[in-house]
Structures are given as C-alpha cells and as structure tokens.
Design an enzyme around this catalytic site. Sequence first.
Site, PDB file in Angstrom:
ATOM      1  N   ASN A 159      22.149 -28.520 -10.280  1.00  0.00           N
ATOM      2  CA  ASN A 159      22.836 -28.104  -9.057  1.00  0.00           C
ATOM      3  C   ASN A 159      24.349 -28.267  -9.150  1.00  0.00           C
ATOM      4  OD1 ASN A 159      20.432 -27.397  -7.885  1.00  0.00           O
ATOM      5  ND2 ASN A 159      20.207 -29.287  -6.706  1.00  0.00           N
TER       6      ASN A 159
ATOM      7  N   ARG B 203      19.759 -17.944  -6.677  1.00  0.00           N
ATOM      8  CA  ARG B 203      20.602 -17.954  -5.493  1.00  0.00           C
ATOM      9  C   ARG B 203      22.040 -18.386  -5.774  1.00  0.00           C
ATOM     10  NH1 ARG B 203      20.155 -18.006  -0.103  1.00  0.00           N
ATOM     11  NH2 ARG B 203      21.602 -19.323   1.063  1.00  0.00           N
TER      12      ARG B 203
ATOM     13  N   PRO C 126      19.823 -18.146   4.800  1.00  0.00           N
ATOM     14  CA  PRO C 126      20.810 -17.071   4.915  1.00  0.00           C
ATOM     15  C   PRO C 126      22.170 -17.507   4.403  1.00  0.00           C
ATOM     16  CG  PRO C 126      20.418 -18.080   7.059  1.00  0.00           C
ATOM     17  CD  PRO C 126      19.403 -18.672   6.118  1.00  0.00           C
ATOM     18  N   VAL C 127      22.996 -16.505   4.063  1.00  0.00           N
ATOM     19  CA  VAL C 127      24.332 -16.797   3.532  1.00  0.00           C
ATOM     20  C   VAL C 127      25.396 -16.643   4.614  1.00  0.00           C
ATOM     21  CG1 VAL C 127      23.748 -16.219   1.155  1.00  0.00           C
ATOM     22  CG2 VAL C 127      24.547 -14.415   2.705  1.00  0.00           C
ATOM     23  N   ASP C 128      25.005 -16.670   5.859  1.00  0.00           N
ATOM     24  CA  ASP C 128      25.955 -16.496   6.961  1.00  0.00           C
ATOM     25  C   ASP C 128      27.113 -17.479   6.880  1.00  0.00           C
ATOM     26  OD1 ASP C 128      23.711 -15.049   7.564  1.00  0.00           O
ATOM     27  OD2 ASP C 128      23.731 -15.492   9.702  1.00  0.00           O
ATOM     28  N   LEU C 129      26.821 -18.763   6.589  1.00  0.00           N
ATOM     29  CA  LEU C 129      27.882 -19.766   6.558  1.00  0.00           C
ATOM     30  C   LEU C 129      28.867 -19.490   5.432  1.00  0.00           C
ATOM     31  CD1 LEU C 129      25.866 -23.048   7.291  1.00  0.00           C
ATOM     32  CD2 LEU C 129      27.141 -21.621   8.892  1.00  0.00           C
TER      33      LEU C 129
ATOM     34  N   ASP D 208      14.849 -31.925  -2.165  1.00  0.00           N
ATOM     35  CA  ASP D 208      14.417 -31.569  -3.510  1.00  0.00           C
ATOM     36  C   ASP D 208      13.489 -32.609  -4.139  1.00  0.00           C
ATOM     37  OD1 ASP D 208      15.667 -29.144  -3.508  1.00  0.00           O
ATOM     38  OD2 ASP D 208      17.310 -29.711  -4.836  1.00  0.00           O
TER      39      ASP D 208
ATOM     40  N   ILE E  70      14.952 -29.606   6.329  1.00  0.00           N
ATOM     41  CA  ILE E  70      15.978 -28.763   5.713  1.00  0.00           C
ATOM     42  C   ILE E  70      15.509 -27.316   5.582  1.00  0.00           C
ATOM     43  CG2 ILE E  70      17.553 -28.490   3.769  1.00  0.00           C
ATOM     44  CD1 ILE E  70      17.913 -31.123   5.287  1.00  0.00           C
TER      45      ILE E  70
END
Length: 426
Positions: free
Chosen positions: A23, A94, A124-127, A310, A332
């Site tokens: 990550n 992603r 979603p990728v809004d942020l 995770d 989450i």
Amino acid sequence: MDRLHIKGGAQLNGRIPVSGAKNSALKLMVACLLTDQPITLTNMPNLADTRFLAQLLETLGVEVYWPKGESTCHLNAAELKSTIAPYDQVRKMRASFNVLGPLIARSGHATVSLPGGCAIGARPVDLHLQALEAMGADLRVEQGYVKAAAIHGLKGAHINFAMPSVGATEHAMLTATLAQGVTVLENAAREPEIEDLANCLNSMGARITGAGTSKIRIEGVETLGGTTHAVMPDRIEAGTFAMAAAAAGGDVTLEGAPVAALGAMNAKLREAGVTVEADEEAGTLRIVRNGSRLKSVSVSTQPHPGFPTDLQAQFMALMSLADGTSIIRETIFENRFMHAPELSRLGADITVRGQEAVVKGVPQLTAAPVMATDLRASVSLVIAGLAAEGETVVNRIYHLDRGFERLEEKLNACGASIERRSEDED
C-alpha cells in the site's frame, strides 16, 4: 489458474522476513511522475499489483528498471510520452487512479480511466475528484474516463475531507506538492503509509508537515528532484503472519516488522490469549501459542490507529477457532464479509448480519475446497487451512498474488505444508 493445496495441522516455528508494504510502494511509484529526475525505491515488494503499476508507468513514458525477483526499482520519468491511463490497465488495480493528480501537476492535463480493483465495496473516487477540483483542476467524466486540465496550474487549497480516506489523502498530498501556494488537508487519514509517502516526497524537495495526523500542510514548490527511498515494511503482511502463527500454534518471530504500526492488532491477539513480544527497536514481533485454546474477542474495524480493515478477514479466521462468540464489525467497507461463506465450508460457525458477523468458535476446522473472493479474503482461507484437519484447496489465488510476496515459501520455511499447483497438475 493456480491453486494452493494446504495440509493443515502443523505448528509454525521459525523466523519470517516482512516484505515492503504494497500500500506504500504503489503511491511511492506514482511519485516518480512529479519529477524529471530518477527515483530509486528499495525494499520493493514483488507483487502482481506493483508489476501492473510498473507497466502503466511505462505506458506513460517512465523508464522502469526492475529486474524480476529484485527488491530495488529504478524509475525515471524524464519525459512523459502520454498523459492517458487506459481502462485496460487502470481496471486491474484501484491505486492506478492516483496517477491522475501527478499528471495534472506535471503536465497540466490528463485522461485517466475510472478504477477497478477488488469487489469489497463501492469505494467511489468522489473525494479524490473534489480535492483536485479544489486545487483548480477542471474535471469531466466521459465514457468511464476522467478528463482533467489545469491550464493555469494548480493552486493551494483548504480541503476538509468528509471522511479520512487513505487514497484521497495520498492523492491530494501528491498533487499539492507542485501546486502554487499552501494546501491544508483536514480530516486526513493517519495511516503509516501516508507518513512514508510524505518522507519520500520531502526527500525529493517537497515541504510537507503533519503527515500521520489529521491535519497535513503542504507548501507547494516549483520542482521536485530525485531520491532513493526504502519502502516501509508491510504491516498487513506482518499482521497476517502473526495471525497465521496464532491459528496454527507454535513460535514465530517476524523480522523487519513495523511494530509501532501494529498496536491495535497486538492488543487483540493478547486479549485472545496469544503471547506477543514486540521489540520496536529491533523491528521484531514474536508470536507464541502452544496448546491453549484461543479466547473469543470482538473487534470493530476503524481507520488507523484502530484495527485495520485489511486484517479483518484474517482475524475472523482466527476467531472461528476461539472458545466463545466474537462479534466482528466492519465499518470501512460495506461488502467485506465475502470470506465468511468460504470459512463456513471449513466448518466455521459464522452468521453475517449487515455490517456485523457473529463468529461462534469451533474446536476444529475441517479441510474443504474453497474459493478466494478478494485479496485479504484469500489469505484468511490460507490461515484457516493451516489450522484445519486434512488438505484444504484454495482456488483463484491470483487475488493472493496481488498483495503477498512468496507467501507459501515463507510459511513452508516455518513448517507449513503448502503446495502451489496449476489446473494442469491436478
């Protein structure tokens, strides 16, 4: 398609080296887009995901020198030949979406496919997009692509995230390094990987303070230079091996572990009756369980420094063997209990109610064929298989290869019996 054959029942004893953090590595690789100078990343994990991203970076024009099997990756984005990240590559992972902001910051425009990844929730990728728009990017979503431009450059902004998103925090931080003025990120995520990224960017000449807290300040600079940076050790891999040792029993020492980042997990393991000896200075984590049955422990996933989402699947596998009933709450992601039915095939007693799983521990799991549904779910089945009676077959392990380096080799070195086979061999 490969599968794992696991003969359960053997205790684990020995030492396991912890690889670099997936990550963190993915975002560190993206940082090369911000400079025309070379970047060298050491302690790089050899994974399907990191190799996928290397291919995407090459598509954009980055020179990548990373021989197979080596842990040092050289990246040089002296000249970008493209600012288009195509669907066929971004859909695989992603984290590829995080090339968008750096491409805008470096080139003034970019076209990037909306992302894919594991099916563990909408995510979603809004942020991400809101943060880029706040810095002055003009964004349009057309036919599954984000088309972005910042003709007059990006400007510093005050961004207050609706939730502490790791990906959005990292994406905004990367982008803001080359924006004019000061950017402040409020309600930022606090994961250790964000600190690792900030340390790397600062060594390139960025001016970032507050990483690891909920308020990060980035003072934009005109250019960034090259650097050499060691990827931090993977806390999720370390936690996974810790739970494997706790489930199978034995005495395992994890070497090069990010001990300070594992406080929430260590507390839960101790509560379950596992001996945990953490040495932060030496970077070692010793896990011991001999004979005694695990105690049931409830847990709720939370952003760092809480219990990591995770590690939720791995902890569920562990609790399926505990004495008593555990409640596991996933706060989450809304679709992260897909491993529960597969664990049940091994004899676990698990009832899922929305975002809550009730796990009634059983004395013994029994081998069965199971199927991985996502990255962390796949390794939870490996943990259960290590403790189960008989031979468990885990199918669709390409999920596993996305995030764990030499998993069966590391476990087999401690006494496990895991064999990777292709369909042709069965």
